[in-house]
Design a protein around this motif. Structure first.
Motif, PDB file in Angstrom:
ATOM      1  N   GLY A   1       0.806  -1.218   0.000  1.00  0.00           N
ATOM      2  CA  GLY A   1       0.000   0.000   0.000  1.00  0.00           C
ATOM      3  C   GLY A   1       0.839   1.268   0.000  1.00  0.00           C
ATOM      4  O   GLY A   1       0.601   2.190  -0.785  1.00  0.00           O
ATOM      5  N   TRP A   2       1.825   1.326   0.886  1.00  0.00           N
ATOM      6  CA  TRP A   2       2.642   2.532   0.967  1.00  0.00           C
ATOM      7  C   TRP A   2       3.573   2.681  -0.231  1.00  0.00           C
ATOM      8  O   TRP A   2       3.806   3.792  -0.702  1.00  0.00           O
ATOM      9  CB  TRP A   2       3.435   2.547   2.271  1.00  0.00           C
ATOM     10  CG  TRP A   2       2.581   2.939   3.424  1.00  0.00           C
ATOM     11  CD1 TRP A   2       2.162   2.133   4.437  1.00  0.00           C
ATOM     12  CD2 TRP A   2       2.011   4.222   3.678  1.00  0.00           C
ATOM     13  NE1 TRP A   2       1.364   2.842   5.313  1.00  0.00           N
ATOM     14  CE2 TRP A   2       1.262   4.126   4.865  1.00  0.00           C
ATOM     15  CE3 TRP A   2       2.054   5.444   3.013  1.00  0.00           C
ATOM     16  CZ2 TRP A   2       0.570   5.207   5.398  1.00  0.00           C
ATOM     17  CZ3 TRP A   2       1.357   6.525   3.558  1.00  0.00           C
ATOM     18  CH2 TRP A   2       0.633   6.390   4.731  1.00  0.00           C
ATOM     19  N   THR A   3       4.108   1.586  -0.743  1.00  0.00           N
ATOM     20  CA  THR A   3       4.971   1.674  -1.926  1.00  0.00           C
ATOM     21  C   THR A   3       4.173   2.169  -3.130  1.00  0.00           C
ATOM     22  O   THR A   3       4.613   3.052  -3.869  1.00  0.00           O
ATOM     23  CB  THR A   3       5.612   0.309  -2.227  1.00  0.00           C
ATOM     24  OG1 THR A   3       6.340  -0.125  -1.086  1.00  0.00           O
ATOM     25  CG2 THR A   3       6.543   0.381  -3.417  1.00  0.00           C
TER      26      THR A   3
ATOM     27  N   GLY B   1       3.412   5.871  -2.754  1.00  0.00           N
ATOM     28  CA  GLY B   1       4.581   6.710  -3.034  1.00  0.00           C
ATOM     29  C   GLY B   1       4.847   6.842  -4.520  1.00  0.00           C
ATOM     30  O   GLY B   1       5.095   7.946  -5.029  1.00  0.00           O
ATOM     31  N   ILE B   2       4.802   5.728  -5.230  1.00  0.00           N
ATOM     32  CA  ILE B   2       5.051   5.773  -6.676  1.00  0.00           C
ATOM     33  C   ILE B   2       3.944   6.539  -7.388  1.00  0.00           C
ATOM     34  O   ILE B   2       4.198   7.330  -8.308  1.00  0.00           O
ATOM     35  CB  ILE B   2       5.196   4.346  -7.241  1.00  0.00           C
ATOM     36  CG1 ILE B   2       6.420   3.662  -6.644  1.00  0.00           C
ATOM     37  CG2 ILE B   2       5.299   4.363  -8.765  1.00  0.00           C
ATOM     38  CD1 ILE B   2       6.530   2.184  -6.976  1.00  0.00           C
ATOM     39  N   ALA B   3       2.701   6.346  -6.975  1.00  0.00           N
ATOM     40  CA  ALA B   3       1.583   7.061  -7.591  1.00  0.00           C
ATOM     41  C   ALA B   3       1.667   8.562  -7.328  1.00  0.00           C
ATOM     42  O   ALA B   3       1.291   9.377  -8.193  1.00  0.00           O
ATOM     43  CB  ALA B   3       0.260   6.512  -7.085  1.00  0.00           C
ATOM     44  N   THR B   4       2.178   8.949  -6.165  1.00  0.00           N
ATOM     45  CA  THR B   4       2.341  10.377  -5.861  1.00  0.00           C
ATOM     46  C   THR B   4       3.355  11.012  -6.804  1.00  0.00           C
ATOM     47  O   THR B   4       3.130  12.115  -7.337  1.00  0.00           O
ATOM     48  CB  THR B   4       2.779  10.556  -4.398  1.00  0.00           C
ATOM     49  OG1 THR B   4       1.775   9.979  -3.551  1.00  0.00           O
ATOM     50  CG2 THR B   4       2.969  12.014  -4.047  1.00  0.00           C
TER      51      THR B   4
ATOM     52  N   SER C   1       2.888   2.121 -10.894  1.00  0.00           N
ATOM     53  CA  SER C   1       2.520   2.019  -9.476  1.00  0.00           C
ATOM     54  C   SER C   1       1.457   0.959  -9.253  1.00  0.00           C
ATOM     55  O   SER C   1       1.484   0.237  -8.253  1.00  0.00           O
ATOM     56  CB  SER C   1       2.043   3.373  -8.938  1.00  0.00           C
ATOM     57  OG  SER C   1       0.747   3.692  -9.409  1.00  0.00           O
ATOM     58  N   VAL C   2       0.532   0.850 -10.194  1.00  0.00           N
ATOM     59  CA  VAL C   2      -0.497  -0.189 -10.090  1.00  0.00           C
ATOM     60  C   VAL C   2       0.138  -1.577 -10.177  1.00  0.00           C
ATOM     61  O   VAL C   2      -0.173  -2.475  -9.374  1.00  0.00           O
ATOM     62  CB  VAL C   2      -1.575  -0.003 -11.183  1.00  0.00           C
ATOM     63  CG1 VAL C   2      -2.517  -1.190 -11.229  1.00  0.00           C
ATOM     64  CG2 VAL C   2      -2.340   1.285 -10.966  1.00  0.00           C
ATOM     65  N   LEU C   3       1.030  -1.748 -11.128  1.00  0.00           N
ATOM     66  CA  LEU C   3       1.667  -3.059 -11.312  1.00  0.00           C
ATOM     67  C   LEU C   3       2.573  -3.425 -10.138  1.00  0.00           C
ATOM     68  O   LEU C   3       2.596  -4.578  -9.700  1.00  0.00           O
ATOM     69  CB  LEU C   3       2.453  -3.075 -12.625  1.00  0.00           C
ATOM     70  CG  LEU C   3       1.612  -2.938 -13.888  1.00  0.00           C
ATOM     71  CD1 LEU C   3       2.502  -2.867 -15.120  1.00  0.00           C
ATOM     72  CD2 LEU C   3       0.613  -4.076 -13.999  1.00  0.00           C
ATOM     73  N   VAL C   4       3.313  -2.445  -9.606  1.00  0.00           N
ATOM     74  CA  VAL C   4       4.180  -2.712  -8.451  1.00  0.00           C
ATOM     75  C   VAL C   4       3.344  -3.075  -7.235  1.00  0.00           C
ATOM     76  O   VAL C   4       3.661  -4.027  -6.505  1.00  0.00           O
ATOM     77  CB  VAL C   4       5.093  -1.493  -8.172  1.00  0.00           C
ATOM     78  CG1 VAL C   4       5.766  -1.598  -6.812  1.00  0.00           C
ATOM     79  CG2 VAL C   4       6.136  -1.352  -9.261  1.00  0.00           C
ATOM     80  N   THR C   5       2.259  -2.331  -7.006  1.00  0.00           N
ATOM     81  CA  THR C   5       1.394  -2.634  -5.865  1.00  0.00           C
ATOM     82  C   THR C   5       0.784  -4.017  -5.998  1.00  0.00           C
ATOM     83  O   THR C   5       0.723  -4.785  -5.027  1.00  0.00           O
ATOM     84  CB  THR C   5       0.275  -1.578  -5.745  1.00  0.00           C
ATOM     85  OG1 THR C   5       0.876  -0.288  -5.658  1.00  0.00           O
ATOM     86  CG2 THR C   5      -0.603  -1.826  -4.542  1.00  0.00           C
TER      87      THR C   5
END
Length: 128
Positions: free
Chosen positions: A12-14, A17-20, A48-52
């Motif tokens: 969630g936090w990663t 952060g990437i989406a921000t 960010s979607v793929l990493v999450t």
């Protein structure tokens, strides 16, 4: 402290952060009317979607709902993710969850029955 730890996960936090960062790049691209920045920002958001999702599937995300207090800290991995979380679209898109052993024999039973047209044709040719 709340009774749930919604969003307090590494995934969630990663992802946040990437989406921000992606949103900031996209916003800057919009302000200066720069197609490369806009495309870059959209690419970072998609990343960010793929990493999450990847972190969730590897156990760094957690299902919704109450969990035992020992699973509340952010650094605790979810060991139930391999079977898939109930009502989790991320798990279902990865082919996990909502599988039942009772559904497979029913599907096989339908496939193993002959089709009516084949059965009539076989019965007609047997009479000759």
């Amino acid at each position: 402290m709340s009774q749930y730890d919604e969003g307090h996960t590494v995934a969630g936090w990663t992802g946040t952060g990437i989406a921000t960062v992606g949103s900031a790049v996209l916003g800057a691209g919009t302000c200066v009317v720069s197609a490369p920045l806009i495309v870059g920002g959209l690419g970072i958001l998609a990343g960010s979607v793929l990493v999450t999702w990847a972190l969730h599937l590897s156990g760094w995300g957690k299902p919704s709902g109450p969990r035992p207090r020992g699973q509340w800290p952010m650094g605790v991995r979810d060991l139930t993710v391999r079977a898939g979380h109930p009502d989790c679209w991320g798990c279902r898109l990865a082919g996990r969850g909502r599988r039942t052993a009772a559904a497979a024999p029913e599907a096989l039973a339908v496939v193993s029955e002959p089709e009516p047209a084949v059965a009539v044709a076989e019965a007609g040719s047997a009479g000759r």
